[in-house]
Design a protein around this motif. Structure first.
Motif, PDB file in Angstrom:
ATOM      1  N   PHE A 246       1.102  -1.389  -0.166  1.00  0.00           N
ATOM      2  CA  PHE A 246       0.209  -0.275  -0.408  1.00  0.00           C
ATOM      3  C   PHE A 246       1.460   1.350  -0.097  1.00  0.00           C
ATOM      4  O   PHE A 246       0.791   2.005  -0.828  1.00  0.00           O
ATOM      5  CB  PHE A 246      -1.053  -0.201   1.247  1.00  0.00           C
ATOM      6  N   THR A 247       1.874   1.533   0.425  1.00  0.00           N
ATOM      7  CA  THR A 247       3.350   1.935   1.676  1.00  0.00           C
ATOM      8  C   THR A 247       3.481   2.802  -0.416  1.00  0.00           C
ATOM      9  O   THR A 247       3.750   3.572  -1.111  1.00  0.00           O
ATOM     10  CB  THR A 247       3.447   2.143   1.842  1.00  0.00           C
ATOM     11  N   LYS A 248       4.106   0.841  -1.230  1.00  0.00           N
ATOM     12  CA  LYS A 248       4.669   1.266  -2.799  1.00  0.00           C
ATOM     13  C   LYS A 248       3.487   2.108  -3.428  1.00  0.00           C
ATOM     14  O   LYS A 248       3.860   2.939  -4.320  1.00  0.00           O
ATOM     15  CB  LYS A 248       5.278   0.548  -2.644  1.00  0.00           C
ATOM     16  N   MET A 249       2.593   1.454  -3.195  1.00  0.00           N
ATOM     17  CA  MET A 249       1.113   2.082  -4.087  1.00  0.00           C
ATOM     18  C   MET A 249       0.688   3.673  -4.246  1.00  0.00           C
ATOM     19  O   MET A 249       0.649   4.382  -5.276  1.00  0.00           O
ATOM     20  CB  MET A 249      -0.259   1.641  -4.334  1.00  0.00           C
ATOM     21  N   THR A 250       0.949   4.487  -2.973  1.00  0.00           N
ATOM     22  CA  THR A 250       0.257   5.470  -2.463  1.00  0.00           C
ATOM     23  C   THR A 250       1.305   6.985  -2.823  1.00  0.00           C
ATOM     24  O   THR A 250       1.659   7.712  -3.616  1.00  0.00           O
ATOM     25  CB  THR A 250      -0.081   5.928  -0.816  1.00  0.00           C
ATOM     26  N   ASP A 251       3.207   5.808  -2.499  1.00  0.00           N
ATOM     27  CA  ASP A 251       4.086   6.725  -2.985  1.00  0.00           C
ATOM     28  C   ASP A 251       4.476   6.772  -4.652  1.00  0.00           C
ATOM     29  O   ASP A 251       4.552   7.787  -4.882  1.00  0.00           O
ATOM     30  CB  ASP A 251       5.401   6.475  -2.701  1.00  0.00           C
ATOM     31  N   SER A 252       3.245   6.019  -5.263  1.00  0.00           N
ATOM     32  CA  SER A 252       3.640   5.937  -6.400  1.00  0.00           C
ATOM     33  C   SER A 252       3.503   6.529  -7.214  1.00  0.00           C
ATOM     34  O   SER A 252       3.216   7.945  -8.049  1.00  0.00           O
ATOM     35  CB  SER A 252       3.089   5.147  -7.384  1.00  0.00           C
ATOM     36  N   PHE A 253       1.713   6.628  -6.806  1.00  0.00           N
ATOM     37  CA  PHE A 253       0.416   7.268  -6.839  1.00  0.00           C
ATOM     38  C   PHE A 253       0.751   9.649  -6.840  1.00  0.00           C
ATOM     39  O   PHE A 253       0.660  10.078  -7.661  1.00  0.00           O
ATOM     40  CB  PHE A 253      -0.062   7.863  -6.215  1.00  0.00           C
TER      41      PHE A 253
END
Length: 73
Positions: free
Chosen positions: A43-50
């Protein structure tokens, strides 16, 4: 005398049962923690990417963008 031997055997059985339970508990809790850690990291990777793709301004890092958005909220 017979009651003493029976009590000793019951104690040994109880110790083995508790030991087995603790091993199972450790395995289950360890597995859950690994799953939880994986989900949080994903989830952290996904939000950071966004945030990096859509919410950062010129030259701004992901962390700086997150701080800025917290202040604006």
């Amino acid at each position: 005398m017979a009651k003493l031997k029976l009590a000793e055997k019951n104690e040994k059985i109880a110790e083995k049962v508790v030991g087995g339970y603790k091993k199972i508990e450790k395995t289950v809790v360890g597995g859950y923690k690994k799953m939880e850690e994986g989900a949080v990291n994903s989830f952290t990777k996904m939000t950071d990417s966004f945030v990096e793709e859509f919410l950062t301004k010129d030259g701004e890092t992901v962390e700086e963008a997150k701080k800025r958005m917290r202040k604006e909220a």
